[in-house]
Structure formats: C-alpha cells, structure tokens
Design an enzyme around this catalytic site. Structure first.
Site, PDB file in Angstrom:
ATOM      1  N   GLU A 192       5.815  20.064  20.350  1.00  0.00           N
ATOM      2  CA  GLU A 192       6.166  18.691  19.945  1.00  0.00           C
ATOM      3  C   GLU A 192       5.036  18.071  19.128  1.00  0.00           C
ATOM      4  O   GLU A 192       4.604  16.951  19.392  1.00  0.00           O
ATOM      5  CB  GLU A 192       6.470  17.836  21.182  1.00  0.00           C
ATOM      6  CG  GLU A 192       7.728  18.242  21.909  1.00  0.00           C
ATOM      7  CD  GLU A 192       8.086  17.287  23.039  1.00  0.00           C
ATOM      8  OE1 GLU A 192       7.193  16.621  23.580  1.00  0.00           O
ATOM      9  OE2 GLU A 192       9.279  17.224  23.398  1.00  0.00           O
ATOM     10  N   GLU A 272      14.830  21.212  24.871  1.00  0.00           N
ATOM     11  CA  GLU A 272      14.546  20.543  26.151  1.00  0.00           C
ATOM     12  C   GLU A 272      15.648  19.527  26.388  1.00  0.00           C
ATOM     13  O   GLU A 272      15.580  18.390  25.902  1.00  0.00           O
ATOM     14  CB  GLU A 272      13.187  19.819  26.132  1.00  0.00           C
ATOM     15  CG  GLU A 272      11.981  20.722  26.194  1.00  0.00           C
ATOM     16  CD  GLU A 272      10.668  19.958  26.428  1.00  0.00           C
ATOM     17  OE1 GLU A 272      10.680  18.718  26.504  1.00  0.00           O
ATOM     18  OE2 GLU A 272       9.622  20.632  26.523  1.00  0.00           O
TER      19      GLU A 272
END
Ligand SMILES: *[C@@H]1O[C@H](CO)[C@@H](O)[C@H](O)[C@H]1NC(C)=O
Ligand SMILES: *[C@@H]1O[C@H](CO)[C@@H](O)[C@H](O)[C@H]1NC(C)=O
Ligand SMILES: *[C@@H]1O[C@H](CO)[C@@H](O)[C@H](O)[C@H]1NC(C)=O
Ligand SMILES: *[C@@H]1O[C@H](CO)[C@@H](O)[C@H](O)[C@H]1NC(C)=O
Ligand SMILES: *[C@@H]1O[C@H](CO)[C@@H](O)[C@H](O)[C@H]1NC(C)=O
Length: 632
Positions: A192, A272
C-alpha cells in the site's frame, strides 16, 4: 463468463491443485508450470489454465507453529484455495545480520504445509508490511543504525538493508514459487505504498527489481492499494500487476472501476477484502456484520474477481509485536488480533465462517474435508500470585537492565541498540525550585509513569497528549520517569517513531544529567531463578506506588495434553504476562476492551505451570489471576 463456465474452469484448476504433490521440483522440467495473466480474457492462468482464487489472510507470526496446519485445513474446508501472508522482516532479522528461520519463524515449513493442505500462497514480503505490527514489520535497528534514515524511500542507507533482507528471504522462497512446482503464485511489491506521502517511484522500482531477480516468471509480482486514484497512482509500479483493496462499505463497481484506471486489462482483484477490522486499546471491539460480508463477497465473486479476505484468521500479537496508528492521536493496538475474523483467535469457527463458505460454494468447489470437532477449552482455576521483586530494585536492574549514564538529553530507546519495552529515566531535581513546580515533557513516546523519590505522582500519555504534571512533593530530590513503548507506529507518515522522553523541563528550565536503564522484558527468566529469598514486602494493595512489581504464581494443568485457555486480567491495572517463559503480550483491563489474554495449549504443559506478570499500576486484591474458557 457465465457461472457454469466458471465452475468448470475452477474444477479443472482444482484438479491440478490436488495433483501438486506429485510434481517434483526440477528446474529442467518446468514447462507448463507458472502463474501469469491472460490480458485478452481478463483472467489469471495457473499452469496455463484459467484460474481464480478466493484467498484468506493468515499470518504465521500470529499463531503457534503447531496450529498452522489446523488453520490451513479450516480455510480449505470453507472452499478457499489460497492463503495470503505477510513476511515480517523484524522477526527474521532481529539484529542486523542475525537471521531467524526456525521454530515460529520457519516460513519454509509454513509454505510446505500450505501446499500439503491444498492451498496456493500469496506472499507479501514487504519490506514494510503495516499489518498492525510493531513498526509495520520493519526492524527497530534501522533507527539505531541511522537515526535520520529515510524509511520506505531509495535512501541508500535504507536500501542496503532492504537488499540484504529481500535476497536472504527470496533465496529461501525460490523453490516454493509456482514455476518451481511450489504453492507461491503471487509476490507483493512493498505494501500500500500509495498511502505513504514519499511517493518515491525510484524506490518502488528498486524493490520490484530486487524481487523480480528472484521471482522471474515463476510467480506474478503485484501491488495493492486503497481504492482511490491518488493511492493507486503512487502505489503502482510499471511491469507489476496493480490490484486494489476495499471493505464492505465500498461500492464494489466503483472500486474496481478505479482499479481499471491503472490496470485496464487483466483479472479484477481485491487483495484485502475486510471481513473484520482491527481494534485499539480504549475503544470497543470493531465488528463487521456477517450480512455485509456475505453480500459484498458475493458481489465481488459475481464479477469474476479474485479476492483475499483480510483477516480470515487474525490470531494474536504475542510479546511486544503489536503496533499503533496515529490518526491523528497515537492509538496502540490490542494484543489480540482476533479482528472479528471468520476463524476466532482460538481457532473456533464463527457463524461468519459458515456464511462465507455458503457464498464461496456458489463459485468454487468445496472439498470434502471433515474437520476435527472443536477442541475444548481449559479452565485452570485461580492462580495465587506472590510478589517477587520490584522492577526498580537493584537486582532487577542489574539482571534485566542496560545502563546509560549522565546524558544531557534522555537517550532514545533505539539508541540502546536492543529492542526495549521500557526505559527508566532518572535525574535529580533542582533544589531551588518553586512550589508548586510544573514538569513538562516536550516529547513523549508513548506513556510514562512519573515518580518523585519513591512515590508515583502521575501519568503522562502520548495518546491523550498529557505531557504536563504539577509536582506534589517540594522536598523530593529524585525524579524517575518510566517510559513505556506501546508499539512503534505501523501506518501512515509518522512511522519514524523513536521511543523515549525529551525536552523535559521544570517550570520551563531544562533538566539534564539523566541516567537511563533500558528493559528488554522479552524474557524474564534470568531474573526469576535468582530471586529466591528476596524479601517480599511493602505493597499490600491498590496503586503500585513504588514502581512495577513482578509477581509469580503456579498452577496445575491436569489435562494431557493441555487445552487452550484465556488468562482473565480483570481487576489488574496494566502489565505484561508470561506463561512458562512465553510472553503472552500486554494486558490493560483498565483501558479495555480486551480483558483476557489468549493462552494457546502449546504454551502449557501437563503438571505444574508458571505464571509471571509485571504489573505496572494496580495490585489487585485478592492477588490472583483466573482462567476463562472464553475470550472477553
Ligand atoms: C455504485 O457505483 C455505481 C457507479 O458509480 C453506481 O451506478 C451504483 O448505483 C452504486 N451502487 C450503490 C449500491 O451505491
Ligand atoms: C466425504 O468424506 C467422508 C469421509 O472421508 C466420506 O464418508 C463421504 O462419503 C465423503 N462425501 C462425499 C460427498 O464424497
Ligand atoms: C547516575 O549515575 C551516576 C554514576 O553511577 C551516579 O553517580 C548518579 O548519582 C546517578 N544519578 C541519578 C540521578 O541516578
Ligand atoms: C535555580 O538555580 C539554577 C542554577 O543556579 C538557576 O539557573 C535557576 O534559575 C534557579 N531557579 C530558580 C527558580 O530560582
Ligand atoms: C527538543 O526541542 C528542540 C527545540 O524545539 C527540538 O529541536 C528537538 O527536536 C526536541 N527534542 C525532542 C526529542 O523532541
């Protein structure tokens, strides 16, 4: 793709999965094995065959090794065909150049078991992983070696260590890549990165190249980021497959449309999908409803996407491994990482688990796996605790502490070069001070108990921005500040997180000449063998005036083998608990919401067991801990 076609495709893929065991690792005979993207048809190819995954996150570092297989089997039984795990750099290189790959750090064993249990692996080696772990999985010693290091950038002082780590790790992972017959199909580049302001494309390219050298075409490199264009822009890197992550409150169509801005072709992926959520101390437990998980998962799968459920099994932040957020205040996370996940921290299958299974079986074949009946939980009664020694006693200091003397600025935890849970800072107060005098700590990470002479006078807290205290005793000479590291920040732009206290003043005048004693506290056994006969006295009940106290008790486990249980900390203050030398982690019932600490059966033994706690604040009466058969 129609539903029927999809089921056919996945059945074929699943057939290949079950025959994995017969594929031998042979570099000369790799033809056909691998994992890639079919851009034309927007799908993955496993060994050349269309494939999609429904994966679940399970981090090996959050469960005892002997439970890994059991968790894998439960995941597979729900229809999942892959497991996703982060790799935690700080676990594998606890000191610069010292590597750990055995026991609970045996990643190769984890990968072997995953394959034996018929699961592919999505590997997330970082180097930064967030994961709500201390310092986002980075080793603390990066801050010791180069305090002004620029983390998660192409700073050569950072990249030098990243290079060593990735090379050491990927050398071990190599044989487990799909192209070599192993289970690893995807390898993530960084984590991320688009949520980090540095946005250093040069850095992302370097991490990609390091990984690519080991992975080649034997698995697929990918990135994942939050579902906004800004995050994806800084998180993606050319030649690496771009995916998104989002939870139940996102609009699925819109989230994937954002992914498409950066990855116009190829399969849709949510890396996710949050089927639970994390919890900080001083909050109530986070919950994600079963209904929202089931309906969004169905929506994702209906679009033909691949998905990873985060977390499918959350587990536990044993020891000092939990991290903290800063949004904007400092928020340390619980010891439990149950996460409201489908498989509970102690392995129990929740209703959410069966809801998810019901959705998955519309899209993937469910294998015929008979799970062992849920294991019973043990209740090992009440443990009477006896005071052993105070943390500030000279024996405890000399056996557990490291000294630094006469520093004009209080030294940081990281400057000691070993991981520290607490540091005691001591100095003498000026004699000519006014009454009252006001103490201010310009800098405090993270929480401090302040003593004048031998008396607790108050608490300072980073979370509550409480950094000032009026000194009640105008005559006391000695000032003690016990600073607790509540976990290095794991997310956002404030990860450069030194621990300690700084710019301490009395009525605005700086204090100098600090002596500091650093306590590691990972393992307290060196102390306890040496304390027989140390006089127990002083504290009777209530506030622990004279500093933290070690207490010890024994209890008998009649079950053979022992059962999982929970240590109930209700009524105590704040501290750390150890069973048979295993650090269960921090407890803090006064803050909550977590009242019990998970004690996995492998930490116990048939017969006599030993519980040790370091209680910082409150000596409960009666002085006992209880066990509980359920988490709270
Ligand atoms: C999701 O977003 C799409 C595209 O922006 C929109 O058409 C749709 O109505 C949204 N769905 C919901 C449930 O809000
Ligand atoms: C599933 O496995 C069990 C035990 O191995 C067997 O008795 C049962 O017939 C199997 N069921 C199916 C549908 O194959
Ligand atoms: C600090 O350590 C020095 C050397 O051992 C000692 O003389 C001094 O009294 C200590 N000061 C405090 C505040 O503990
Ligand atoms: C106390 O003495 C120190 C050193 O002589 C001096 O710098 C300080 O201003 C004095 N403080 C007060 C409150 O008088
Ligand atoms: C102490 O204050 C000075 C001056 O404001 C600042 O430069 C320094 O970073 C501070 N030290 C700490 C540890 O915060």
């Amino acid at each position: 793709m129609t539903l029927a076609a999809l089921i056919l495709v996945t059945s074929i893929a699943s057939g290949i999965v079950s025959s994995q065991a017969s594929i031998t690792i042979d570099a000369g005979n790799k033809t056909g094995l691998g994992f890639s993207v079919d851009y034309e048809n927007n799908q993955f190819l496993l060994d050349g065959t269309p494939f999609r995954y429904v994966s679940g996150s399970f981090h090996y570092f959050r469960a005892p090794r002997v439970y890994w297989r059991d968790i894998f089997r439960k995941m597979r039984a729900a229809g999942l065909n892959a497991v996703s795990t982060y790799v935690e750099w700080s676990l594998h290189e606890p000191e610069k150049g010292r590597w750990e790959w055995s026991g609970e750090a045996d990643l190769e064993y984890f990968l072997t078991l995953a394959q034996e249990e018929d699961l592919f692996v999505i590997l997330r080696p970082g180097p930064y992983i967030c994961a709500e772990r201390d310092f986002g999985g980075l080793p603390f010693w990066l801050l010791s070696l180069a305090p002004d290091i620029r983390l998660r950038t192409s700073d050569t002082r950072y990249m030098e260590h990243v290079t060593d780590y990735i090379n050491a790790l990927m050398t071990r992972v190599g044989p487990f890549l799909r192209g070599n017959g192993g289970p690893v199909i995807m390898v993530q580049v960084e984590n991320e990165y688009g949520s980090f302001d540095a946005c250093d494309l040069g850095y992302m390219s370097q991490v990609r190249d390091l990984m690519s050298r080991h992975v080649g075409n034997d698995a697929l490199l990918y990135t994942t980021d939050g579902d906004t264009a800004d995050m994806l822009r800084c998180g993606m890197v050319p030649e690496v497959y771009t995916t998104v992550d989002f939870g139940t409150s996102s609009n699925v169509t819109r989230a994937f449309a954002t992914m498409r801005l950066f990855q116009p072709r190829g399969p849709l992926v949510n890396s996710e999908f949050y089927c639970g959520w994390l919890t900080h101390w001083e909050e109530s437990y986070s919950k994600v409803t079963r209904r929202s998980v089931a309906s969004k998962l169905d929506e994702i799968l209906r679009l033909g996407a691949s998905v990873n459920l985060y977390m499918f099994y959350g587990g536990t932040n044993f020891g000092f491994t939990s991290g903290a957020n800063t949004s904007p205040n400092y928020q340390p996370q619980l010891t439990s990482y149950d996460y409201d996940a489908p498989i509970r921290e102690d392995g129990v299958l929740t209703k959410k688990y069966f809801d998810i299974k019901k959705v998955v079986e519309r899209y993937l074949p469910i294998p015929n796996i008979t799970l062992a009946p849920a294991s019973l939980k043990g209740d090992y009664g009440a443990v009477a605790m006896e005071r052993v020694i105070r943390l500030f006693d000279s024996l405890a200091r000399s056996l557990l502490g490291r000294q630094k003397r006469n520093a004009n600025e209080p030294p940081t935890f990281e400057s000691f070069g070993i991981p520290l849970a607490m540091v005691l800072y001591e100095t003498d107060l000026p004699e000519n001070r006014t009454d009252p005098s006001v103490l201010t700590a310009g800098f405090l990470h993270d929480r401090a108990l302040v003593y004048q002479g031998d008396r607790l006078i108050g608490t300072l807290s980073r979370t509550h921005n409480a950094r000032t205290l009026s000194l009640p005793d105008p005559y006391a000479k000695r000032l003690k500040i016990l600073v607790e590291n509540q976990g290095h920040v794991n997310y956002g732009n404030k990860i450069h997180d030194f621990k300690g206290v700084g710019n301490v003043t009395i009525n605005g005048l700086p204090l100098a000449k600090w002596n500091a004693t650093g306590f590691h506290l990972g393992d307290v056994s060196p102390l306890l063998g040496r304390t027989a006969g140390v006089a127990a006295a002083a504290e009777t009940k209530g506030l622990s005036d004279h500093g933290p106290v070690f207490l010890r008790g024994t209890f008998t486990v009649y079950d053979d083998p022992p059962l999982d249980t929970f240590l109930d900390t209700t009524g105590w203050g704040k501290g750390i608990a150890y069973i048979n030398g295993r650090n269960l982690g921090r407890y803090w019932p006064a803050a909550g919401p977590q009242m019990t600490l998970y004690v996995p059966a492998p930490f116990l033994q048939n017969g006599e067991n030993e519980l040790i706690v370091l209680e910082l604040e409150n000596l409960r009466v009666p002085r006992e801990f209880k066990f509980s058969t359920r988490p709270n």
